[in-house]
Design a protein around this motif. Sequence first.
Motif, PDB file in Angstrom:
ATOM      1  N   PRO A   1       0.781  -1.193  -0.056  1.00 37.02           N
ATOM      2  CA  PRO A   1      -0.017  -0.026  -0.103  1.00 37.02           C
ATOM      3  C   PRO A   1       0.994   1.294  -0.082  1.00 37.02           C
ATOM      4  O   PRO A   1       1.862   1.233   0.169  1.00 37.02           O
ATOM      5  N   LEU A   2       0.087   2.405  -0.344  1.00 39.10           N
ATOM      6  CA  LEU A   2       1.089   3.785  -0.212  1.00 39.10           C
ATOM      7  C   LEU A   2       0.782   3.960   1.072  1.00 39.10           C
ATOM      8  O   LEU A   2       0.054   3.769   1.801  1.00 39.10           O
ATOM      9  N   ILE A   3       2.346   4.409   1.772  1.00 31.54           N
ATOM     10  CA  ILE A   3       2.274   4.588   3.013  1.00 31.54           C
ATOM     11  C   ILE A   3       1.873   5.860   3.540  1.00 31.54           C
ATOM     12  O   ILE A   3       2.621   6.809   2.853  1.00 31.54           O
ATOM     13  N   LEU A   4       1.349   6.107   4.485  1.00 35.50           N
ATOM     14  CA  LEU A   4       0.396   7.379   4.772  1.00 35.50           C
ATOM     15  C   LEU A   4      -0.501   7.797   3.978  1.00 35.50           C
ATOM     16  O   LEU A   4      -0.246   7.565   2.773  1.00 35.50           O
ATOM     17  N   PRO A   5      -1.409   8.467   4.460  1.00 36.82           N
ATOM     18  CA  PRO A   5      -2.789   8.694   3.448  1.00 36.82           C
ATOM     19  C   PRO A   5      -2.251   9.749   2.501  1.00 36.82           C
ATOM     20  O   PRO A   5      -1.337  10.409   2.298  1.00 36.82           O
ATOM     21  N   TYR A   6      -2.865   9.465   1.228  1.00 34.40           N
ATOM     22  CA  TYR A   6      -2.920  10.366  -0.015  1.00 34.40           C
ATOM     23  C   TYR A   6      -3.033  11.692   0.378  1.00 34.40           C
ATOM     24  O   TYR A   6      -4.316  11.764   1.259  1.00 34.40           O
ATOM     25  N   TRP A   7      -2.566  12.821   0.061  1.00 35.05           N
ATOM     26  CA  TRP A   7      -2.873  14.227   0.859  1.00 35.05           C
ATOM     27  C   TRP A   7      -4.463  14.476   0.508  1.00 35.05           C
ATOM     28  O   TRP A   7      -5.003  15.529   1.559  1.00 35.05           O
ATOM     29  N   GLY A   8      -5.084  14.194  -0.444  1.00 29.35           N
ATOM     30  CA  GLY A   8      -6.303  14.696  -0.795  1.00 29.35           C
ATOM     31  C   GLY A   8      -7.366  13.722   0.525  1.00 29.35           C
ATOM     32  O   GLY A   8      -8.585  14.264   0.506  1.00 29.35           O
ATOM     33  N   ASP A   9      -6.673  12.792   0.848  1.00 31.04           N
ATOM     34  CA  ASP A   9      -7.527  11.905   1.873  1.00 31.04           C
ATOM     35  C   ASP A   9      -7.430  12.560   3.335  1.00 31.04           C
ATOM     36  O   ASP A   9      -7.999  11.951   4.222  1.00 31.04           O
ATOM     37  N   VAL A  10      -6.550  13.435   3.616  1.00 33.84           N
ATOM     38  CA  VAL A  10      -6.316  13.899   4.910  1.00 33.84           C
ATOM     39  C   VAL A  10      -7.523  14.713   5.188  1.00 33.84           C
ATOM     40  O   VAL A  10      -7.835  15.518   4.710  1.00 33.84           O
ATOM     41  N   ASP A  11      -8.156  14.323   6.642  1.00 37.85           N
ATOM     42  CA  ASP A  11      -9.072  15.336   7.035  1.00 37.85           C
ATOM     43  C   ASP A  11      -8.588  16.589   7.477  1.00 37.85           C
ATOM     44  O   ASP A  11      -7.756  16.853   8.456  1.00 37.85           O
ATOM     45  N   ARG A  12      -9.183  17.734   6.751  1.00 38.17           N
ATOM     46  CA  ARG A  12      -8.612  19.019   6.816  1.00 38.17           C
ATOM     47  C   ARG A  12      -8.948  19.618   8.283  1.00 38.17           C
ATOM     48  O   ARG A  12      -7.930  20.277   8.842  1.00 38.17           O
ATOM     49  N   LYS A  13     -10.002  19.129   8.767  1.00 37.15           N
ATOM     50  CA  LYS A  13     -10.224  19.811  10.171  1.00 37.15           C
ATOM     51  C   LYS A  13      -9.710  19.150  11.400  1.00 37.15           C
ATOM     52  O   LYS A  13      -9.383  19.314  12.322  1.00 37.15           O
ATOM     53  N   SER A  14      -9.399  17.657  10.933  1.00 36.73           N
ATOM     54  CA  SER A  14      -8.698  17.085  12.026  1.00 36.73           C
ATOM     55  C   SER A  14      -7.833  15.969  11.422  1.00 36.73           C
ATOM     56  O   SER A  14      -7.578  14.628  11.320  1.00 36.73           O
ATOM     57  N   PRO A  15      -6.359  16.582  11.069  1.00 37.46           N
ATOM     58  CA  PRO A  15      -5.642  15.805  10.447  1.00 37.46           C
ATOM     59  C   PRO A  15      -5.033  14.717  11.376  1.00 37.46           C
ATOM     60  O   PRO A  15      -4.627  13.812  10.578  1.00 37.46           O
ATOM     61  N   GLU A  16      -4.813  14.901  12.377  1.00 38.35           N
ATOM     62  CA  GLU A  16      -4.577  13.697  13.438  1.00 38.35           C
ATOM     63  C   GLU A  16      -5.173  12.391  13.272  1.00 38.35           C
ATOM     64  O   GLU A  16      -4.548  11.355  13.279  1.00 38.35           O
ATOM     65  N   SER A  17      -6.412  12.948  13.083  1.00 38.74           N
ATOM     66  CA  SER A  17      -7.270  11.496  12.741  1.00 38.74           C
ATOM     67  C   SER A  17      -6.994  10.557  11.589  1.00 38.74           C
ATOM     68  O   SER A  17      -7.147   9.577  11.441  1.00 38.74           O
TER      69      SER A  17
END
Length: 242
Positions: free
Chosen positions: A220-236
């Motif tokens: 798998p791609l390691i760590l989320p694709y940038w577009g899939d990062v929760d903008r309001k809660s990136p830690e999640s």
Amino acid sequence: MSKYKTVIWPKVILFGDSITQFSFQANGWGSEIANRLARKCDVVNRGLSGYNSRWAKIVLPRLINSQSSADNNIAAVTVFFGANDCALEDKNPQQHISLQEYSENLKEISKLLASAGVSADKVIFITPPPIHEPAWEKECILKGGTLNRLNSVAGQYAQACVQAAGQCGTDVLDLWTLMQRDGQDYTLYLSDGLHLSEKGNQFVTEHLWALLERRVVDLPLILPYWGDVDRKSPESSLLCDQ
């Protein structure tokens, strides 16, 4: 200490002589493989210029061992020796290894990898490439010597590598045969009669990728694709275990 789990990249380890060590140069086959595996796998260069299979067998346990937690996530290992082993004994006794010992050393390397948790299905043997004697003779003379390798002898070592791979249950990339197939001009693949040119690096990349891809295609791609990062809660998104 962080309460979050450290992200560990799987590894592809390139183990070999100068042809491997130089593979991270611009347009080298190692750097191209690393580029194709970015965000999926670390490609680790363990090329040792001038080394033969005897020395490789001795140092391998210092490079890969089952005691290291980082070595428990290896996707593939390439084993690329023979270009120095096949040096003529009377011209280059320092690097020369007999054909029989070369074969036994490759089998021992496979066993050592297995004991470190790297099964045969993760290992790819690579044969020495062909040698263009006129070009390599010029290099030898520049260093005060005489021609110390022959293409026909390199072919014997390539054949021994193929046979050892069959006995060990590993894949093998037979460069010596492939680069000379159908009478093609293999000299285009060599920079000095022994080491790879840019075309030679491209050749190794494509043929090795054909063997390597099935071992890494499902990583798998390691760590989320940038577009899939929760903008309001990136830690999640960024601190969850994958």
